[in-house]
Motif scaffolding. Structure first.
Motif: not given
Length: 657
Positions: A223-232, A200-219
């Motif tokens: 809801e999942k993104l709002v939940f993660l935002r509220k729980n920091s 990247g522009s600021m460094g070389l990043y590894s391929s691991g990390g904290y991951t999650f996938t979005l569901p098939k439905s938009k709704q």
């Protein structure tokens, strides 16, 4: 006198015959070399044609249009939305990231309605971006964090600052669980060793990390993104967030992998970057693809032939093989071609396995970015390969006078250019360091040493904004710009052109006295084409002029021989009388030659006796030119010495008076 004169004629004839045989051997070897070069050139042109078909068969203009469509959808803000601050490129903080994720990102990923707001019905609740690009599986979001207290705080600030998060380093990466530990997005997931790291522009990043996938439905995704935002889910230690998804367009048989990257440096704020790759992973679908498959088989056959040829050369030449730059170029082409063949096989197998996993479970993220990344590297490798393949043509066109002049000019002035390059880069890097130290903290073009180097090349080409440098420093800015342009542009570059111009003039003067082989090559090509047409029965065979002359000479010789056989006695007596007369007249002819000088016959004999090859003549010509230069220098020195002596005499006369 008669026996000596008679004995000189056979010796002279033997020398003429020997020099003629040597000339014939040289011309025969040259003709054989031209035939070999022509044969190798034809084979190599077939290989180059096959390589061009394979290379350009992997790319198309549809790739650019698909990348442009995806870039317009996800990177540029929508004109219909009233809030222009929710676009990807407008992200400047963590709050902006959540606005983009909950707004334009979900709107671009899930197309469940037609333009008149009627609901679309697709199989398995799939999303079709722009109604044509199938979203493969689901999208994935991944972040990388650094641990607390990974930097040093000055003792005076210990009472004011408790937390300290350094810039991203692999050793400072945080892999501990946080937040809601019973959820997978709060746990660190390590990746495979083959997964590429991201530069990247600021460094070389590894391929691991904290991951999650979005569901098939938009709704559900909202809801999942709002939940993660509220729980920091994003913390102060977060340094980068990746958004990855892949699409497939069956109309043009192209995969499109999209990676959106948001970096949160230790300075605060956010920097965005993106990578959109359109690649052709399913190779054999249409008839044209099967034609490319046949070209791939031919490419493998050519590579095997070239490998055998290079092995034979190495066995024959041994260490001398590695002294030629063309041989190193051949090895480079072979190595790159073998790597391309191996990756092509691996890519075909890997795509089939990924498609099986995707069809088995459509609720997982298919890692097509891994294949797209290596496919792009493969395309770059093939591009470099075809570049050097075109450069290799210069090896076979060395018989051309113009090409030989250019290559000789570069080889002869190589030492002068190396010496000039040392002086040039000393001054160039000195100015680069000066610009980095003076303007680096205020001007983007000088923000790093690499940017300084590229900026100075732009100054040489005239592409530079002088106002930014002048605003950064009103005194050193103009001085830096004026002196750099004066020394580098007006002096050093003109010296470089003078070196090449002077050397080219010398080489051109040398080649004007060297006989060209282009006519022989044209004749050889013409004969080869005629022979091919005759074998194909498209043209009647033509008798060669040399063969016709030989047949006429043999006919005349047989006629004279037949006449001699018919009159043996008279012929023998006539020959004896003629030989006696010549032996008596030989001393008189020698005296006349000494008085009159060399005749036309003698001048014709001299080249046959003293045959000089082209290389020897060129070497002698160079030696004479160097000798003439030395004589001119000596003459100039003698003139200076005479002037100084004359001045001493004048001064002595004045002192005496």
């Amino acid at each position: 006198m008669e026996p000596s004169a008679a004995g000189q004629r056979p010796a002279m004839e033997q020398r003429q015959i020997g020099s003629g045989a040597q000339t014939a051997r040289v011309s025969f070897s040259r003709e054989l070399e031209l035939k070999t070069t022509l044969r190798e050139l034809v084979i190599y042109l077939l290989f180059l044609t096959d390589l061009c078909i394979l290379t350009f068969g992997m790319v198309s203009t549809d790739m650019y249009h698909l990348n442009r469509v995806m870039s317009h959808l996800f990177l540029e803000p929508s004109s219909s939305s009233g809030d222009n601050g929710s676009g990807f490129r407008s992200i400047e903080s963590r709050n902006d990231f959540w606005k983009f994720a909950e707004g334009p990102l979900l709107d671009g990923l899930y197309w469940d309605k037609w333009y008149n707001n009627t609901t679309l019905t697709f199989q398995n609740n799939n999303s079709h971006i722009y109604y044509e690009n199938l979203l493969l599986g689901v999208a994935q979001i991944r972040q990388l964090k650094v641990r607390n207290n990974t930097c040093s705080i000055y003792p005076y600030f210990h009472t004011l600052l408790e937390d300290c998060y350094s810039e991203y380093r692999y050793r400072a990466e945080d892999r501990s669980d946080f937040g809601l530990w019973n959820k997978p997005e709060w746990k660190y997931t390590s990746a495979s060793s083959l997964a590429p790291w991201y530069w990247g522009s600021m460094g070389l990043y590894s391929s691991g990390g904290y991951t999650f996938t979005l569901p098939k439905s938009k709704q559900e995704s909202m809801e999942k993104l709002v939940f993660l935002r509220k729980n920091s889910w994003l913390t102060r230690g977060t340094r980068v967030v990746f958004i990855d998804f892949s699409t497939y367009n069956a109309n043009i048989n192209l995969f499109c992998t999209v990676r959106l990257v948001v970096e949160f440096p230790a300075t605060g704020g956010a920097f965005t970057s993106s990578h959109i790759y359109s690649v052709k992973l399913l190779r054999y679908v249409t008839y044209y693809d099967y034609f490319l498959a046949s070209c791939e088989i031919a490419f493998c056959i050519f590579i095997m032939i070239f490998i055998i040829q290079e092995v034979i050369k190495i066995v024959k030449l041994k260490k001398g093989y590695f002294r030629s730059a063309w041989n190193w170029l051949d090895l480079l082409l072979l190595v790159v071609s073998i790597l391309a063949i191996a990756f092509n096989i691996y890519r075909t197998v890997k795509v089939s396995l990924l498609m099986e996993e995707l069809l088995s479970d459509a609720h997982v993220y298919p890692d097509f970015y891994f294949l797209a990344f290596w496919q792009v590297l493969y395309n770059n490798m093939i591009a470099v390969n075809i570049f050097f393949a075109w450069i290799k043509i210069f090896k076979y066109v060395s018989f051309n006078k113009t090409m030989t002049q250019l290559s000789s000019t570069l080889s002869r002035c190589a030492k002068d250019i190396i010496g000039f390059a040392i002086m040039f880069f000393i001054i160039f890097f000195a100015y680069a360091q000066l610009g980095y130290l003076v303007f680096g903290s205020q001007v983007e073009d000088f923000s790093s040493f690499q940017n300084c180097i590229f900026t100075q090349f732009r100054i040489v080409l005239g592409d530079f904004n002088f106002e930014t440098v002048e605003a950064a420093n009103r005194i050193l800015g103009p001085i830096y710009f004026i002196t750099f342009v004066f020394f580098v542009f007006f002096i050093l570059l003109n010296m470089f052109l003078a070196i090449i111009n002077d050397t080219y003039s010398e080489v051109k003067a040398d080649f004007e006295v060297i006989p060209s082989q282009e006519l022989k090559l044209r004749e050889l090509v013409r004969q080869s084409c005629n022979n091919a047409l005759v074998k194909l029965k498209l043209k009647k065979p033509e008798m060669d002029t040399n063969q016709a002359d030989k047949s006429l000479e043999s006919k005349e010789f047989s006629d004279t021989k037949r006449k001699d056989i018919s009159k043996p006695s008279s012929g023998d007596s006539a020959k004896e009388k003629r030989h006696r007369k010549l032996s008596k007249l030989q001393p008189e002819k020698e005296e006349l030659r000494q008085q009159k000088g060399p005749s036309t016959e003698d001048t014709n004999v001299v080249p046959a006796q003293s045959y000089v090859s082209t290389a020897e003549f060129q070497q002698l010509f160079r030696y004479t030119t160097e000798l003439a230069k030395e004589l001119n220098n000596t003459n100039a020195q003698l003139r200076r010495v005479m002037r100084s002596v004359q001045q001493l005499k004048d001064t002595s006369h004045k002192t005496a008076e």
